[in-house]
Enzyme design. Structure first.
Site, PDB file in Angstrom:
ATOM      1  CB  CYS A 146     -75.868 -20.923 -76.565  1.00  0.00           C
ATOM      2  SG  CYS A 146     -75.907 -21.748 -74.997  1.00  0.00           S
ATOM      3  CB  CYS A 149     -77.128 -17.142 -77.246  1.00  0.00           C
ATOM      4  SG  CYS A 149     -77.316 -16.031 -75.893  1.00  0.00           S
ATOM      5  CB  CYS A 387     -85.062 -14.663 -76.050  1.00  0.00           C
ATOM      6  SG  CYS A 387     -86.705 -14.895 -75.215  1.00  0.00           S
TER       7      CYS A 387
HETATM    8  N1  SAH Z   1     -78.293 -18.215 -69.685  1.00  0.00           N
HETATM    9  C1  SAH Z   1     -79.629 -18.779 -69.361  1.00  0.00           C
HETATM   10  C2  SAH Z   1     -80.467 -17.577 -69.294  1.00  0.00           C
HETATM   11  C3  SAH Z   1     -80.500 -16.681 -70.216  1.00  0.00           C
HETATM   12  S1  SAH Z   1     -80.922 -16.780 -71.901  1.00  0.00           S
HETATM   13  C4  SAH Z   1     -79.983 -19.751 -70.537  1.00  0.00           C
HETATM   14  O1  SAH Z   1     -79.367 -19.915 -71.420  1.00  0.00           O
HETATM   15  O2  SAH Z   1     -81.021 -20.398 -70.004  1.00  0.00           O
HETATM   16  C5  SAH Z   1     -82.720 -16.843 -71.995  1.00  0.00           C
HETATM   17  C6  SAH Z   1     -83.519 -17.765 -73.120  1.00  0.00           C
HETATM   18  O3  SAH Z   1     -83.276 -17.052 -74.511  1.00  0.00           O
HETATM   19  C7  SAH Z   1     -82.453 -19.099 -73.003  1.00  0.00           C
HETATM   20  O4  SAH Z   1     -83.309 -19.936 -73.353  1.00  0.00           O
HETATM   21  C8  SAH Z   1     -81.830 -18.790 -74.234  1.00  0.00           C
HETATM   22  O5  SAH Z   1     -81.502 -20.217 -74.737  1.00  0.00           O
HETATM   23  C9  SAH Z   1     -82.672 -18.128 -75.334  1.00  0.00           C
HETATM   24  N2  SAH Z   1     -82.181 -17.580 -76.388  1.00  0.00           N
HETATM   25  C10 SAH Z   1     -80.919 -17.319 -76.664  1.00  0.00           C
HETATM   26  N3  SAH Z   1     -80.563 -16.523 -77.806  1.00  0.00           N
HETATM   27  C11 SAH Z   1     -81.652 -16.617 -78.355  1.00  0.00           C
HETATM   28  C12 SAH Z   1     -82.190 -16.401 -79.817  1.00  0.00           C
HETATM   29  N4  SAH Z   1     -81.306 -15.545 -80.686  1.00  0.00           N
HETATM   30  N5  SAH Z   1     -83.567 -16.442 -80.190  1.00  0.00           N
HETATM   31  C13 SAH Z   1     -84.274 -17.093 -79.250  1.00  0.00           C
HETATM   32  N6  SAH Z   1     -84.029 -17.265 -77.995  1.00  0.00           N
HETATM   33  C14 SAH Z   1     -82.643 -17.056 -77.636  1.00  0.00           C
HETATM   34 FE1  SF4 Z   2     -76.368 -19.609 -73.677  1.00  0.00          FE
HETATM   35 FE2  SF4 Z   2     -76.995 -17.200 -74.227  1.00  0.00          FE
HETATM   36 FE3  SF4 Z   2     -77.838 -18.582 -72.004  1.00  0.00          FE
HETATM   37 FE4  SF4 Z   2     -75.317 -18.009 -72.197  1.00  0.00          FE
HETATM   38  S1  SF4 Z   2     -76.794 -16.587 -72.114  1.00  0.00           S
HETATM   39  S2  SF4 Z   2     -76.042 -19.883 -71.466  1.00  0.00           S
HETATM   40  S3  SF4 Z   2     -74.734 -18.210 -74.282  1.00  0.00           S
HETATM   41  S4  SF4 Z   2     -78.150 -19.006 -74.090  1.00  0.00           S
END
Ligand code: SAH
Ligand code: SF4
Length: 412
Positions: A146, A149, A387
């Protein structure tokens, strides 16, 4: 060293390496952490106990292990004194290795942990006035990329085992000093009277650390079963939330076999934008995802599905986007709430966080249509625990930097 084999996962292009559930240690002893009662019984029988004995000892050890947090067989006082060295010669009760523990100014705590075969992963504890939430990792890295992330910029190393997953919860209880105390002489009449859950610090678990939990379904399920078992860690499934980026084919199974609350990382309401920021959308589109949410076993007005929505400036944060989000939730008749997450920055991130005014307006539009849409307060930003900031020290290079290095290596 844990040896690994490859496991193919539905919807997954590359097989994900996974460690075996039982890895004898260098000294030949077997780590019981992460094993269910039945597996412990089998091991005791294989090691030479009579079937009836094996069953009784497995029941006692299981209770000490998961309900009481005991790691030393000597402390298992209802097991005969002569039996304890027999156990200690053959078995151990481990924990993930702690490499570093950090404390944020806001009380958030982050632990850098390591598996037996040397892979780093992280867990985060977030204390609030009325609850304490442990954010648990399911994989070392993530395959899903993503774009907002930080974990998504790591190469996936491997799935965590049930022991490594439940081990995070156990380690947190160790650190918080929260194992039930009291005497336990007979497992059957237990010691519940002496053990109360009131006033505990760790009250909730979210599978929102590193990794996509539905790409490591079996291990996450087996670990959460130990967490939810009344004779195990005894945490109610209502206090556990699993977050997925939208692995549609595994969602029904998740509801049926785990039954925890579901959070879905939606983050966008048009194909074009979601394809860009949550690339799994190219495989399972928004309509399919929302239908799977509508069909999620156990979802109701009392147990709503949470839609996570990261606020990215000029990307997904307009009034039209908010209205479209409401329309979609109503179209699929979803018992839903929305969690707006201000984007947490990390070095080299290609986005910025929406302005506070924009986030507020976005939230208001959703509220005006009768759907709850609170803004999540970022926690632990100073220690990179918020997050999407999780990324282990070994991997603190940007993707661009790694691509450059790879190109240089190839050229030389
Ligand atoms: N992989 C799973 C769970 C882990 S991430 C998922 O994607 O749902 C937990 C949450 O934090 C997810 O909603 C993700 O999209 C969000 N997230 C990831 N990177 C982020 C960022 N830089 N700022 C805010 N939220 C973020
Ligand atoms: Fe997407 Fe990060 Fe969640 Fe993996 S951990 S699915 S890269 S938001």
């Amino acid at each position: 060293m844990a040896d690994t084999h490859l496991m193919s996962i539905p919807g997954q292009v590359d097989p994900v390496p996974v460690a075996r559930d039982i890895t004898p240690r260098a000294d030949g002893r077997i780590d019981l952490l992460g094993l269910p009662k039945e597996r412990i019984r089998e091991l005791f029988e294989t090691a030479g106990l009579e079937p009836k004995q094996a069953k009784l000892r497995a029941k006692q050890v299981y209770h000490w292990l998961y309900h009481r947090g005991v790691t030393d067989f000597e402390a298992m006082t209802d097991i005969a004194k002569t039996m304890r060295p027999w156990l200690a010669e053959r078995f151990v009760v481990g924990r993930p290795i702690v490499i570093e523990a950090q404390h944020s100014v806001d009380g958030t705590r982050k632990w850098l942990l390591q598996t037996d075969d040397g892979h780093d992963f992280e867990m985060v504890f977030i204390p609030d006035a009325d609850r304490g939430t442990l954010c648990v990792s399911s994989q070392v890295g993530c395959t899903l990329n993503c774009r907002f992330c930080h974990t998504g910029t790591m190469k996936l190393v491997r799935n965590l085992t049930p022991g490594e997953i439940v081990g995070q919860v156990m380690l947190a209880r160790d650190a918080l000093g929260e194992w039930p105390k009291g005497k336990m002489d007979f497992a059957d009449d237990a010691d519940e009277a002496e053990y109360t859950a009131d006033g505990r610090l760790l009250t909730n678990i979210v599978m929102m650390g590193m990794g996509e939990p539905l790409y490591n379904f079996d291990n996450v399920r087996d670990a959460l079963r130990l967490v939810m078992d009344g004779d195990g860690l005894a945490l109610s499934k209502r206090r556990i939330t699993l977050s997925t980026s939208g692995v549609v084919p595994m969602m029904e199974k998740c509801g049926e076999e785990i039954g925890v609350n579901l959070a879905v990382s939606l983050h966008a309401v048009t194909k074009e934008i979601r394809d860009e920021i949550v690339p799994i959308n190219k495989k399972y589109g928004i309509e399919e995802l929302l239908q799977a949410c509508a069909d999620y076993p156990g979802a109701s007005n009392a147990r709503r599905i949470t839609f996570e929505y990261v606020m990215l400036k000029d990307k997904n944060d307009s009034d039209e986007h908010a209205r479209e989000l409401v329309r979609l939730i109503k179209q699929y008749k979803l018992p839903a709430k929305v969690n707006l997450i201000p984007f947490n920055p990390w070095p080299g991130a290609p986005y910025e966080c929406s302005t506070p005014e924009r986030v507020k307006r976005f939230s208001e539009i959703i509220f005006e249509h009768g759907i709850s849409a609170p803004v999540r307060t970022p926690r632990g930003r100073d220690i990179d625990a918020a997050c999407g900031q999780l990324k282990t020290a070994a991997e603190k290079k940007s993707r661009a930097q790694r691509d450059r290095e790879a190109a240089e290596a190839a050229a030389s």
